[in-house]
Design an enzyme around this catalytic site. Sequence first.
Site, PDB file in Angstrom:
ATOM      1  CG  ASP A   1      11.925 -50.008  55.671  1.00 33.37           C
ATOM      2  OD1 ASP A   1      11.414 -50.775  56.508  1.00 33.37           O
ATOM      3  OD2 ASP A   1      11.276 -49.420  54.787  1.00 33.37           O
TER       4      ASP A   1
HETATM    5  N1  URA Z   1       8.140 -46.074  56.141  1.00 36.24           N
HETATM    6  C1  URA Z   1       8.923 -46.796  55.324  1.00 36.24           C
HETATM    7  O1  URA Z   1       8.539 -47.118  54.206  1.00 36.24           O
HETATM    8  N2  URA Z   1      10.142 -47.175  55.781  1.00 36.24           N
HETATM    9  C2  URA Z   1      10.617 -46.833  57.006  1.00 36.24           C
HETATM   10  O2  URA Z   1      11.744 -47.175  57.362  1.00 36.24           O
HETATM   11  C3  URA Z   1       9.792 -46.069  57.843  1.00 36.24           C
HETATM   12  C4  URA Z   1       8.552 -45.696  57.394  1.00 36.24           C
END
Ligand code: URA
Length: 230
Positions: A102
Amino acid sequence: MRLDRFLANLPHCSHRQARLLLASGRTSVNGATVYDGTQDVRVFDRIELDGQLLQAGKPARFFMLNKPAGCVSATADPRNSTVLDLLHEPDKEELHIAGRLDFNTTGLMIITNDGLWSRRLTQPQSLLGKTYLVETEAPIDPNCVDRFAQGLYFRFENLTTLPAELELLGSHQARLTLHEGRYHQVKRMFGHFNNKVTALHRERMGPLLLDDTLAHGHYRSLTTEEIKQI
Ligand code: URA
């Protein structure tokens, strides 16, 4: 592509001639004579006929990057900087990301031009663990350890998450290992307990551990040993 097809695609070489070239041991891949036309060859292979170069073989490239927050794990984005902007490498359009993070998640990101290799790292069947350091807004409910190990039901996908290992490190901090990669999975797992993830950092993907000498936004090539582990 199969080696016999590769040869038959050469100018003035029919399928029959390709078979004969192979049978007479005149073709080599990465220095070894190959008789079997069904063998797959890739853009990374060096292919020779009677010692003459047919394909030089592109170098396969593998990088580990410590992704900073506030950067998109995509190869292009109209608004924000991407992880590829952090790489000072030629032919960046040939590279892809193995396992996205993310926008505000930090940590281990693998970037390569070898799709077969990256598929082994990311395909769901491999069940390779991905380990995250998690910080949360509210104290972490100790019941999460068992509930994450049992699996949580995700209504949107109508599935139960695979057993995940949660190690409590402090009242608001934990290390979580997942064996799959669902959309926003870590945030949704803590969200199940009405707890917001305030920081998320990926430490490991399977055998590949983020090099802690890499500052945020910095990267290095993988070593031969690291590449061979996948
Ligand atoms: N899980 C999440 O919520 N975000 C990420 O970036 C990776 C795993």
